[in-house]
Each structure stands twice: as C-alpha cells, then as structure tokens.
Design an enzyme around this catalytic site. Structure first.
Site, PDB file in Angstrom:
ATOM      1  N   TYR A   1      30.734  39.110  40.446  1.00 59.17           N
ATOM      2  CA  TYR A   1      29.904  39.799  41.433  1.00 59.17           C
ATOM      3  C   TYR A   1      28.868  40.735  40.832  1.00 59.17           C
ATOM      4  CZ  TYR A   1      33.104  38.077  44.996  1.00 59.17           C
ATOM      5  OH  TYR A   1      33.826  37.263  45.822  1.00 59.17           O
TER       6      TYR A   1
ATOM      7  N   HIS B   1      46.672  34.380  46.292  1.00 55.65           N
ATOM      8  CA  HIS B   1      45.524  35.266  46.500  1.00 55.65           C
ATOM      9  C   HIS B   1      46.051  36.564  47.133  1.00 55.65           C
ATOM     10  CE1 HIS B   1      40.899  35.200  46.847  1.00 55.65           C
ATOM     11  NE2 HIS B   1      41.262  36.432  47.179  1.00 55.65           N
TER      12      HIS B   1
ATOM     13  N   ARG C   1      37.360  26.065  48.904  1.00 54.55           N
ATOM     14  CA  ARG C   1      38.428  26.787  48.224  1.00 54.55           C
ATOM     15  C   ARG C   1      39.121  27.715  49.221  1.00 54.55           C
ATOM     16  NH1 ARG C   1      38.252  31.997  44.699  1.00 54.55           N
ATOM     17  NH2 ARG C   1      40.459  32.057  44.219  1.00 54.55           N
TER      18      ARG C   1
ATOM     19  N   ASN D   1      35.407  34.267  38.867  1.00 49.23           N
ATOM     20  CA  ASN D   1      34.814  35.003  39.985  1.00 49.23           C
ATOM     21  C   ASN D   1      33.904  36.079  39.415  1.00 49.23           C
ATOM     22  OD1 ASN D   1      36.506  33.520  41.598  1.00 49.23           O
ATOM     23  ND2 ASN D   1      37.755  35.256  42.273  1.00 49.23           N
TER      24      ASN D   1
ATOM     25  N   GLU E   1      34.004  32.140  42.811  1.00 45.41           N
ATOM     26  CA  GLU E   1      33.516  33.117  43.791  1.00 45.41           C
ATOM     27  C   GLU E   1      32.265  33.781  43.254  1.00 45.41           C
ATOM     28  OE1 GLU E   1      36.103  36.296  45.165  1.00 45.41           O
ATOM     29  OE2 GLU E   1      37.773  34.892  45.391  1.00 45.41           O
TER      30      GLU E   1
ATOM     31  N   GLU F   1      42.304  36.260  40.400  1.00 45.27           N
ATOM     32  CA  GLU F   1      42.015  37.596  39.880  1.00 45.27           C
ATOM     33  C   GLU F   1      43.261  38.424  39.570  1.00 45.27           C
ATOM     34  OE1 GLU F   1      39.314  39.567  42.547  1.00 45.27           O
ATOM     35  OE2 GLU F   1      37.720  38.140  42.156  1.00 45.27           O
TER      36      GLU F   1
HETATM   37  C1  GBH Z   1      37.098  39.248  45.153  1.00 48.88           C
HETATM   38  O1  GBH Z   1      37.426  40.384  44.404  1.00 48.88           O
HETATM   39  C2  GBH Z   1      38.295  38.728  45.906  1.00 48.88           C
HETATM   40  O2  GBH Z   1      38.825  37.581  45.281  1.00 48.88           O
HETATM   41  C3  GBH Z   1      38.019  38.444  47.334  1.00 48.88           C
HETATM   42  O3  GBH Z   1      39.230  38.283  48.010  1.00 48.88           O
HETATM   43  C4  GBH Z   1      37.168  39.537  47.922  1.00 48.88           C
HETATM   44  O4  GBH Z   1      36.989  39.405  49.284  1.00 48.88           O
HETATM   45  C5  GBH Z   1      35.833  39.488  47.220  1.00 48.88           C
HETATM   46  O5  GBH Z   1      35.984  39.607  45.846  1.00 48.88           O
HETATM   47  C6  GBH Z   1      34.884  40.606  47.628  1.00 48.88           C
HETATM   48  O6  GBH Z   1      35.373  41.844  47.237  1.00 48.88           O
HETATM   49  O7  GBH Z   1      36.772  49.844  45.875  1.00 48.88           O
HETATM   50  O8  GBH Z   1      38.097  50.825  44.163  1.00 48.88           O
HETATM   51  O9  GBH Z   1      39.166  49.620  45.932  1.00 48.88           O
HETATM   52  C7  GBH Z   1      36.378  40.908  43.637  1.00 48.88           C
HETATM   53  C8  GBH Z   1      36.831  42.094  42.861  1.00 48.88           C
HETATM   54  C9  GBH Z   1      38.287  43.806  43.510  1.00 48.88           C
HETATM   55  C10 GBH Z   1      35.957  44.162  43.543  1.00 48.88           C
HETATM   56  C11 GBH Z   1      38.512  45.037  44.323  1.00 48.88           C
HETATM   57  C12 GBH Z   1      36.175  45.393  44.358  1.00 48.88           C
HETATM   58  C13 GBH Z   1      37.628  47.135  44.988  1.00 48.88           C
HETATM   59  C14 GBH Z   1      37.883  48.298  44.135  1.00 48.88           C
HETATM   60  N1  GBH Z   1      37.009  43.220  43.736  1.00 48.88           N
HETATM   61  N2  GBH Z   1      37.445  45.985  44.114  1.00 48.88           N
HETATM   62  S1  GBH Z   1      37.990  49.749  45.111  1.00 48.88           S
END
Ligand code: GBH
Length: 533
Positions: free
Chosen positions: A343, A153, A108, A341, A409, A198
């Site tokens: 986490y 993206h 991807r 996605n 993801e 996202e």
């Molecule tokens: C994904 O976002 C993305 O699709 C990818 O590009 C990225 O590299 C990966 O996850 C890992 O992060 O700390 O307050 O700025 C996951 C969702 C969105 C979670 C942004 C963390 C940061 C908020 N992410 N968020 S802040």
C-alpha cells in the site's frame, strides 16, 4: 584515461537521453509508461471473510477473535462490528455479478476457519459452513472466475485463542488439520491457495500493540516473535501437506501473502540511511520472507540485533526464538510463488532506543517518516507513493531470486460516499503503471495484480469509516446494495486493454518510435563504451 573518457561519454548520453529504457534513473522521475502487460497476466480483486460476510452466528459457526473483539467495547472507531458487514453470506450472486462485470479472471477471498470448524478443531466440522464456500466456489467457476483462496485472514476461532492463540505451538497442528480439510473439500476446484494473509499484521498489530484482535499489547518485545515462529511453522506444515497429499491429483499452487511497505533511505546518498532502510526491510518483510523464500531462518541482522538487546536486558537467551536445523530445512522453499500486499512507503533513518524496554518496534534501530509532498488517503498510515511499489518489487527480485510473484492486494482508502473517486482512479493508474515498469524495464517476474477491494467493507479497527472499495456499499440499507464507483469502470477498461494504450493526441507524452530509436542508439553506445572500458 580511456576509462575516464568512457565515463564522461556515458554521462553525456545519460543527460542527453534522460530517463530511458536502459538508464537507471530515480523511479519517481520516470515518466508514465504506455504498454501492455504480458499475455496471460492475471487480474483480480480481493476481500476477506470477516470484512464482508456477516452471518456471524449462522450455520453453527463458532465465535472467532474478531467477533469477540468487536463485541467488546471500545476497540472499533465507529463502534461497529462485522455481524452483518456486506452480508456476502447471503449475497453470493450479487458479488459474482460485480466480479463478472469487472471482467477479472480471478477473485481472492478467505475462508472463515470457525465457519468450517466451530472451535477450530476436527471435532466440530460444520456442514453449513462448507456448503457456503461450495456454493461460492461453484458460482465463481460457473462465471469463469478462478478462486484464489486465503485460509487465514485474521479470524482465529476464539477457542484457539483461549489456549494461547499463535503463541501456542499446538496451533501448528490445528492449522494443518484445518488446511487439510479445506484442500480435501475445495481443492478439486481451487487451484491457488494462500496459507496466511499478512502474518506481520497478525503478530504486530494483534499481539504487539493490540489495535487488532485479540488486542494483546503487554509484551511487544516477545509475543510477536513467538507468534511469528508458530505461524511460519504452520505455513510450512500446510505447504507440505498440500505438496505430499494433494498436489499430484489437484495440481494447484500454494504460498503465503506477505505485506510490505517500501522502506527506502531518507537520504538516498547517505550510507547510514541506506543501512537503516535495509534493516527496516529485513525486520518487516525479511522476518517472514527470509525463512520461507531464502534459507529457512530469520535474517542475520534480526538475529544479531535482538540477541544483543536481549543480552543488554540481562536475558540469557534471545527474545527471537531459534529454529532447529531440521525445522529450517522443513521451512525453506515452502512456496510456489510470492504473494505480496502493498500500500505505502516510508523513509528510514537510524534511531537507537532510549530505554531498555523490549519492543519489536525499537529492536531494528530505525525510525520512519514521510515526505511532506506525498498525497494522503482516508487512512492515516496510507501515503500515496506509486514508485515505492516498483522499488519494493525490485528489492524482492534482488533478495529472493526473482520468484514468480502475485500482487494479492493494492488499493487506497477515502472517507467519502462518493462514486466519483478520481483519486482512486489515479492511485490505480499510477501504481499499476509501476508494476508494468517493474516487469518491462526491470525484469521483475510479476504474474498478476489484485485490487483491494471489490467493495467497501469492515476496515478492522477503523470500522466502516475508511472505504477501499471499487464498489460502494450502502451500510444503512438492510439490503446492502452495491454500486460501481468510477474506479470500477477504470479497472474494467484496464483489464480489457491488458495495459495502457498510448494516447492518440500528438501533444501527449508518448513512448513512440523516437523513443525506440533513441533506446537503440543508446544500447549501441553503451555496448561500445563497455567494450572500450
Ligand atoms: C491489508 O492490510 C489487509 O489485508 C486488509 O484486510 C485491509 O482491509 C487492507 O489492508 C486495508 O487496510 O492504524 O495502527 O491500527 C494492510 C496493512 C495493517 C495497514 C493494519 C494498516 C493499521 C495500523 N494494514 N494497519 S493502525
């Protein structure tokens, strides 16, 4: 009387058998599950254009909002940029080699819009950019790896931000033209498409509190809703373009990828916490999933709460825009599968706002916290909660009619340069095991899994400080050499086995014949009890 007896009989068997196939025990108490994934399960890994490509001004590429954002002080933790990143713009063969070695069936990646159209419109189509993706796709096909392509993206052409970005409805048309160009140029070889990655992060982090490009934070109760409205329509139009003009000849599939944490009730026995958890889920995942995967419209709870608060603020209309009836029909069902996605997890309780300041964050009347026992990662927001993924998959199954789903993801960060990433091996082992349980024990329709990320890369506002890669990249070396971490070896073996082989040692916990016998026994008793009741 008889039913009371049946209930106690059932309880005795619950206690006797513990967490078994037919018993709904708490996900977090369910032991590790040894089994294979279904045949044809798709294994993949992912990256995105701005995070890996570099070549930021090559081949007539136009400037995008992340170029602008990183070139302006001081948005990025280590003051870095994606100007070179992993230099994937010049390293197609290296990247394909890593993928081949992992043994993934799919890769991807995303297309950089301003590489294809410098100012985001048809007036500035660039052959250099198209050529790059043609070479990448051809190299993948040659290696027997299927591309899964994300159109957006996060790297919007700056020229489109200059006319208001996603808050401007004109972007529906521009995105559709861009999507059509990609289907036309690459669709003979690309059979899996994702419109947006996202959208929640695009509108909330980019236009709500401004930690991401374009860094807008002055209207957190309006801009995100307005931009989400445009993105949902843009997605729907691109889906229809594919459906009407390309599906019959290209025979591919197209959807959107939504990010969601699991937002569970802090106290699972509290009705109030359960309601708060449900609100938080609807405000995050439901915001986008309800229109597309359910009924063409925002979740009722969002419409109600935002309308009430808007009235409280003395407004004559809701801050949440409305879809017309024909727009609802146009949006509903614009998916061929569910892209997810995931986490991390939070625990949710009710919290009412204390001021009257319009803010998406307080519109949902909920507050999140974490369990102090949860393991941390390299990103402050990322707590390791493997069972949360299973809970989320079940929530999606129950809310959207168990659609075919691809995990697009899932992964974990650290701040180390070490190749011995045991914590990442554990993360993948436990999260993927919960995917397996969701499929085998709960009947969730999961068809594929994608590890984020193929390699360490530019982690947005965190720059190069947080690393998610299966491969290490040396960013101090101009050649950007890649090296497999322990987690890459683990993932490779898992793909080869298509699941988890039971340990051979007699002492290890197994899912053996005894378990199967007890399951059968349990099934018989359950049926008997049900019959009696
Ligand atoms: C994904 O976002 C993305 O699709 C990818 O590009 C990225 O590299 C990966 O996850 C890992 O992060 O700390 O307050 O700025 C996951 C969702 C969105 C979670 C942004 C963390 C940061 C908020 N992410 N968020 S802040």
């Amino acid at each position: 009387m008889r039913s009371k007896m049946s209930i106690s009989l059932t309880l005795v068997f619950f206690a006797f058998l513990g967490c078994r196939t037919l018993v709904r025990c708490a996900y977090q108490d369910d032991p590790f599950y040894y089994d294979k994934f279904p045949d044809g399960f798709l294994w993949s890994t992912a990256t995105s254009s701005y995070q890996i490509e570099g070549g930021w001004n090559s081949s007539e590429k136009g400037e995008n909002i992340w170029d602008r954002f990183t070139h302006t002080c001081c948005h990025i933790e280590d003051n870095s940029t994606g100007d070179v990143a992993c230099d994937s713009y010049n390293k197609i063969q290296d990247d394909v080699q890593l993928l081949k070695s992992l043994g993934v069936s799919h890769y991807r990646f995303s297309i950089s819009w301003s590489r294809i159209m410098a100012d985001g419109t048809n007036a500035t189509i660039k052959s250099g950019g198209i050529d790059y993706y043609n070479r990448l796709i051809n190299a993948l096909k040659k290696a027997n790896i299927e591309p899964m392509v994300t159109l957006y993206h996060w790297d919007l052409p700056q020229a489109l931000q200059d006319i208001g970005g996603w808050e401007n409805e004109l972007l529906v048309g521009y995105f559709n033209e861009y999507a059509r160009t990609c289907f036309k140029r690459f669709g003979d070889r690309v059979k899996l498409w994702l419109t947006f990655n996202e959208p929640f992060v695009v509108v909330w982090v980019g236009l709500g509190f401004g930690a991401h490009a374009p860094g807008i934070s002055d209207r957190p109760g309006e801009a995100p809703y307005k931009a989400a409205h445009t993105i949902i329509k843009s997605h729907a139009e691109a889906w229809h373009t594919y459906d009407n003009e390309f599906r019959s000849t290209q025979k591919g599939r197209i959807s959107i990828t939504l990010d969601s944490d699991w937002k569970g009730p802090k106290d699972p026995n509290s009705a109030d916490d359960k309601a708060a958890s449900e609100r938080a889920m609807q405000f995050k995942l439901g915001w986008f999933a309800n229109p597309i995967f359910k009924n063409g419209d925002y979740p009722d709870v969002m419409k109600e709460l935002i309308a009430n608060k808007s009235a409280e603020e003395g407004r004559s209309t809701s801050r949440l825009p409305e879809f017309t009836e024909s727009e609802k029909l146009r949006i509903k069902g614009t998916f061929d599968f569910f892209g997810l996605n995931h986490y991390t997890t939070q625990l949710i309780t009710t919290q009412y706002r204390s001021d009257k300041k319009p803010n998406y964050g307080s519109d949902m009347d909920a507050k999140e916290s974490q369990d102090p026992s949860w393991q941390r990662a390299g990103s402050s927001w990322l707590y390791v909660v493997p069972w949360g993924l299973r809970a989320l998959l079940n929530w999606i199954k129950d809310n959207y009619g168990n659609p075919e789903l691809y995990i697009t993801e899932n992964g974990v960060s650290d701040r180390n340069a070490s190749l011995q990433d045991d914590h990442r091996v554990e993360f993948y082992r436990n999260y993927i095991n919960n995917v397996l349980k969701a499929i085998k024990k709960d009947g969730c329709n999961v068809k594929g899994y994608t590890a984020w990320s193929l390699m360490d890369n530019f982690e947005w506002a965190a720059g190069y400080t947080e690393k998610f890669g299966l491969h290490y990249v040396d960013f101090s070396d101009p050649a950007r050499p890649r090296k497999a971490k322990k987690s890459a070896e683990f993932y490779k073996q898992l793909i080869k086995d298509n699941g988890f082989n039971a340990p051979t040692s007699a002492s290890a916990p197994t899912v053996g014949p005894r378990h199967r016998a007890s399951s059968v026994l349990f099934m018989v008793v359950t049926l008997l009890v049900k019959f009696l009741m």
